[in-house]
Scaffold this motif. Structure first.
Motif, PDB file in Angstrom:
ATOM      1  N   VAL A   1      13.600  51.285  21.796  1.00  5.16           N
ATOM      2  CA  VAL A   1      13.150  49.988  21.675  1.00  5.16           C
ATOM      3  C   VAL A   1      14.347  49.164  21.561  1.00  5.16           C
ATOM      4  N   LEU A   2      15.376  49.520  20.687  1.00  6.66           N
ATOM      5  CA  LEU A   2      16.653  48.794  20.496  1.00  6.66           C
ATOM      6  C   LEU A   2      17.535  48.647  21.948  1.00  6.66           C
ATOM      7  N   ILE A   3      17.412  49.631  22.714  1.00  4.15           N
ATOM      8  CA  ILE A   3      17.916  49.893  24.052  1.00  4.15           C
ATOM      9  C   ILE A   3      17.310  48.774  24.969  1.00  4.15           C
TER      10      ILE A   3
ATOM     11  N   PHE B   1      18.315  45.277  24.110  1.00  5.07           N
ATOM     12  CA  PHE B   1      19.751  45.077  24.744  1.00  5.07           C
ATOM     13  C   PHE B   1      19.853  44.689  26.253  1.00  5.07           C
ATOM     14  N   ILE B   2      19.001  45.620  26.824  1.00  2.61           N
ATOM     15  CA  ILE B   2      18.723  45.352  28.363  1.00  2.61           C
ATOM     16  C   ILE B   2      18.154  44.140  28.666  1.00  2.61           C
ATOM     17  N   ILE B   3      17.426  43.654  27.847  1.00  2.76           N
ATOM     18  CA  ILE B   3      16.785  42.399  28.120  1.00  2.76           C
ATOM     19  C   ILE B   3      17.715  41.344  27.894  1.00  2.76           C
ATOM     20  N   ILE B   4      18.373  41.168  27.011  1.00  2.00           N
ATOM     21  CA  ILE B   4      19.399  40.379  26.392  1.00  2.00           C
ATOM     22  C   ILE B   4      20.388  40.474  27.601  1.00  2.00           C
ATOM     23  N   TYR B   5      20.796  41.473  27.936  1.00  2.00           N
ATOM     24  CA  TYR B   5      21.987  41.590  29.144  1.00  2.00           C
ATOM     25  C   TYR B   5      21.375  40.858  30.446  1.00  2.00           C
ATOM     26  N   ILE B   6      20.223  41.002  30.686  1.00  2.00           N
ATOM     27  CA  ILE B   6      19.874  40.376  31.959  1.00  2.00           C
ATOM     28  C   ILE B   6      19.628  39.007  31.658  1.00  2.00           C
ATOM     29  N   THR B   7      19.311  38.561  30.443  1.00  2.00           N
ATOM     30  CA  THR B   7      19.147  37.176  30.312  1.00  2.00           C
ATOM     31  C   THR B   7      20.384  36.384  30.422  1.00  2.00           C
TER      32      THR B   7
END
Length: 166
Positions: free
Chosen positions: A86-88, A91-97
């Motif tokens: 879930v944490l990964i 982080f992926i969603i934050i990176y993409i945005t």
């Protein structure tokens, strides 16, 4: 007890002959008759089978079939690490945005730089036109062409007028 008795009365009855010799008919509920006929497990048996979690030990070889089939997701190690996944994912969603917003900012900066360059070119063009029109020779030509103007070139050099101070 009373409710069980009422429910059994409401169920549809099926007549089944127990043995061919006796020719004695017996009434039993329809779902029990089907279960006996097809040997279907009861609901409690099905729930008990699904409730037990007999996991196979973690195998040493992971094949593509096991991974794509989802066998890897049923292991206890994956279940224990669900919060890491879930944490990964977060982080992926934050990176993409963040990357998307940076790209939008870069596009806006490029657009503003182009507008600034165009404004500089226009200012330079207007400044050179103004300098060309303000030259003395051009001003004199314009004055000669306009005969209604009272302005003309001075024949005498300029002189200072001195005003006495009191």
């Amino acid at each position: 007890m009373n409710e069980d008795h009422k429910n059994k009365k409401d169920e549809p009855k099926v007549t089944i002959e127990t043995t061919p010799e006796t020719e004695k008919a017996q009434e039993i509920p329809a779902d029990e008759a089907l279960r006996e006929e097809h040997a279907l497990p009861t609901l409690t048996e099905v729930i008990k089978e699904q409730a037990t979690e007999d996991e196979s030990p973690l195998s040493k070889s992971f094949t593509l079939r096991k991974i794509l089939g989802g066998d890897i997701l049923t292991t206890s190690t994956i279940r224990r690490q669900i919060w890491v996944f879930v944490l990964i994912t977060i982080f992926i969603i934050i990176y993409i945005t963040n990357r998307y917003s940076c790209q939008q900012s870069l596009i806006k900066i490029d657009k503003l730089n182009k507008e600034l360059q165009e404004a500089k070119y226009r200012a330079l063009s207007i400044s050179s036109d103004l300098t060309e029109r303000c030259r003395e020779s051009n001003v004199l030509n314009i004055l000669r062409q306009n005969s209604d103007s009272t302005l003309h070139t001075a024949n005498q050099p300029p002189f200072k007028i001195q005003i006495p101070e009191k």
